[in-house]
Write an enzyme that holds these catalytic residues in place. Structure first.
Site, PDB file in Angstrom:
ATOM      1  N   PRO A 347       0.855  -1.205   0.000  1.00  0.00           N
ATOM      2  CG  PRO A 347       0.034  -0.986   2.183  1.00  0.00           C
ATOM      3  CD  PRO A 347       0.825  -1.908   1.291  1.00  0.00           C
ATOM      4  CG  ASP A 523       4.818  -0.826   3.119  1.00  0.00           C
ATOM      5  OD1 ASP A 523       3.630  -0.648   3.431  1.00  0.00           O
ATOM      6  OD2 ASP A 523       5.324  -1.957   2.989  1.00  0.00           O
ATOM      7  CG  HIS A 524      -0.091   4.465   4.563  1.00  0.00           C
ATOM      8  ND1 HIS A 524       0.244   4.915   5.812  1.00  0.00           N
ATOM      9  CD2 HIS A 524      -1.076   5.305   4.136  1.00  0.00           C
ATOM     10  CE1 HIS A 524      -0.488   5.951   6.146  1.00  0.00           C
ATOM     11  NE2 HIS A 524      -1.311   6.218   5.136  1.00  0.00           N
ATOM     12  NE  ARG A 525       2.553  -3.459   3.909  1.00  0.00           N
ATOM     13  CZ  ARG A 525       3.088  -4.530   3.317  1.00  0.00           C
ATOM     14  NH1 ARG A 525       2.485  -5.708   3.420  1.00  0.00           N
ATOM     15  NH2 ARG A 525       4.201  -4.429   2.626  1.00  0.00           N
TER      16      ARG A 525
END
Length: 551
Positions: A347, A523-525
């Site tokens: 994401p 990476d939005h995680r």
């Protein structure tokens, strides 16, 4: 004797590769099978030496501790078994000769046998122009009949692929190496029972024997497998490759013998699924492809193409819209496809910002002449790499990795920065080691060296491994901004677009300032949007006045 799966640290694993064949002579601790779990790949060594009698597992099988992998026969037992019939035959011959009093007729046969047994030739690595190379492909099997100058092994260095020819004709008795072995000049490759040497030594005796024997016994040469012969015959009707298709095949990862086979059979190597190490196409892959084409339904009109990327349907038929032609991508592009496809599972978000590098560019202009005298090209990238490395010490999550359990983060102890370099074959990303511990001059020098090695195709595998953050720059190509793709397993990448002069409000009026566009994809995680905005803002401050690094 059966060789079983040892304790490999996991409940079960998948057979990813079988490293031996039936008939192979293996030594104790030689790797026989590659097992792969979701955590690691493990090569299983043999606990004994001998000859592989049977392989008891298949690719893709699930195995666990204690499962039988191969059946091994000790070499001593094989020799004993092979000697027994020979002795029995000899005894019968002696008995027959004593009864029929034909000792004189048996002498030529004895001479021929002795000559054949003594003509075992060792084929070794010749001078191939490099200190060492890897065995990329073994082109023959035990029991094969080979001719003089027939290629037996393909060895490969970082400079070239070389097929090693046999100096004699005869039968392959044993193969001393396996794919992936490192070899150098003088290393034993295989042993050949030389028919040419045997025949030359026994010619007079053989001639005499033929005059006394009505029918000479002919040595049977194993015929080419029927499937291969049939494929070759059927493929005669297919058009051979034109110059453009040959050029396309030259870009695919395969040895010279495979390319020659593809030319003879009219095969586009880009359409062949590779099974060799590191995506190398071997001869069996070409034959498998041809067999698939020949067995396809005659009324099928769709063109056979490489398997579609995961989740995407096959391409539609464009014949009604003017058609098209297949253009093979470069090998570098082909290798990048699986890696880039991993981005589908990340994401990703991109944070944009502008850095005022007016003063930094002025300082670079003052230094570059002195650097040039020392043979060093000073680019703005050297300053950016230094600033980013300094910032990553304060923001370690941007140089981290999402752990396999998806619940924790792996924080790296060192900074190793990937620097994207454009080459004629595509983009490659060599790694700048520990830029936080180096001066601007050292970074500039190493960047120049890595870029040159990339363009000359001299990067080693180690030069491309271990990065935990990447910088990619459009340089002087153009554009105002772009969204770089995070390179898994990294969690962030910084994109740099060309700097432009822009009017910037100073509170009273507009000043002309040199502004550098920044694009930080993450990476939005692992990284929150606010953290990404803070990262780019800190970076703009460092680039506006590089002296902040000293504070």
């Amino acid at each position: 004797m059966q060789i079983t799966t040892p304790d490999i640290g996991v409940d079960k694993a998948v057979v990813a590769e079988i490293l031996v064949k039936v008939g192979d002579h293996i030594a104790e601790n030689d790797s026989i099978v590659l097992l792969e779990s979701d955590k690691a790949s493990v090569e299983v060594p043999s606990s004994a030496s001998g000859i592989v009698k049977a392989i008891l597992v298949n690719l893709g099988d699930d195995v666990k501790e204690g499962i039988a992998l191969i059946e091994l026969e000790s070499e001593g037992a094989v020799q004993t078994a092979s000697e027994a019939p020979a002795n029995e035959t000899t005894a019968e011959k002696v008995s027959s000769e004593s009864i029929q009093d034909t000792v004189s007729e048996s002498e030529p046969e004895t001479a021929i046998a002795a000559a054949t047994e003594s003509a075992e030739i060792e084929v070794k690595v010749p001078d191939i122009g490099v200190e060492k190379a890897l065995v990329a492909e073994i082109l023959v099997n035990v029991g094969d009949q080979i001719d003089v100058e027939q290629s037996v092994v393909l060895v490969e260095s970082d400079k070239a692929s070389v097929e090693v020819p046999s100096p004699v004709a005869g039968e392959v008795l044993s193969i001393a190496v396996k794919a992936g072995d490192s070899v150098k000049e003088g290393v034993l490759l295989l042993t050949v029972k030389s028919t040419t040497a045997a025949k030359s030594q026994a010619a007079p005796a053989k001639a005499e024997a033929l005059t006394q024997t009505p029918v000479a016994e002919k040595k049977q040469v194993p015929a080419q497998p029927q499937s291969t012969a049939a494929l070759t015959a059927k493929m005669d009707s297919i058009d051979k490759l034109n110059d453009e298709q040959k050029a396309a095949n030259a870009k695919v990862y395969a040895g010279p013998a495979v390319r020659q086979l593809a030319r003879e059979l009219g095969v586009l190597l880009a359409e062949v699924k590779a099974s060799g190490e590191h995506g190398r196409i071997v001869k069996d892959d070409v034959f498998a492809y041809v067999k698939t084409r020949l067995n396809a339904s005659q009324n099928t009109t769709s063109t056979t193409v490489a398997p579609a990327a995961s989740g995407l349907p096959p391409l539609p038929d464009f014949s009604a819209f003017g058609g098209g032609e297949i253009k093979t991508m470069t090998r570098l592009q082909q290798v990048s496809v699986p890696q880039l496809s991993l981005n589908n599972f990340i994401p990703q978000v991109t944070q944009f910002d502008l850095a005022d590098i007016t003063n930094l560019e002025a300082w670079r202009g003052e230094l570059k002449d002195d650097f040039k005298k020392q043979g060093i090209g000073l680019t703005i990238l050297a300053f950016i790499a230094k600033a980013v490395a300094h910032l990553l010490k304060d923001e370690p999550y941007f140089a981290s990795h999402l752990a396999d359990d998806q619940k924790s983060v792996v924080l790296r102890n060192e900074i190793h920065m990937g620097i994207a370099v454009a080459t004629p074959d595509g983009l490659t990303v060599p790694v700048l080691r520990n830029p936080d511990q180096k001066s601007i001059k050292q970074i500039a020098q190493e960047l120049a060296e890595l870029s040159q090695k990339a363009r000359d195709k001299k990067l080693s595998p180690k030069d491309l491994q271990g990065a935990n953050f990447t910088i990619t720059s459009l340089g002087s190509i153009g554009g105002t901004a772009f969204t770089p793709l995070v390179n898994w397993p990294q969690v962030a990448i910084l994109g740099i677009s060309p700097a432009t002069m822009q009017p910037v409000w100073n509170g009273k009026d507009f000043d002309p300032r040199l502004m550098l566009p920044l694009s930080l994809s993450y990476d939005h995680r692992v990284i929150n949007g606010a953290d990404a905005a803070r990262f780019t803002r800190k970076l703009t401050i460092l680039l506006k006045d590089i002296r902040n690094i000293l504070l």
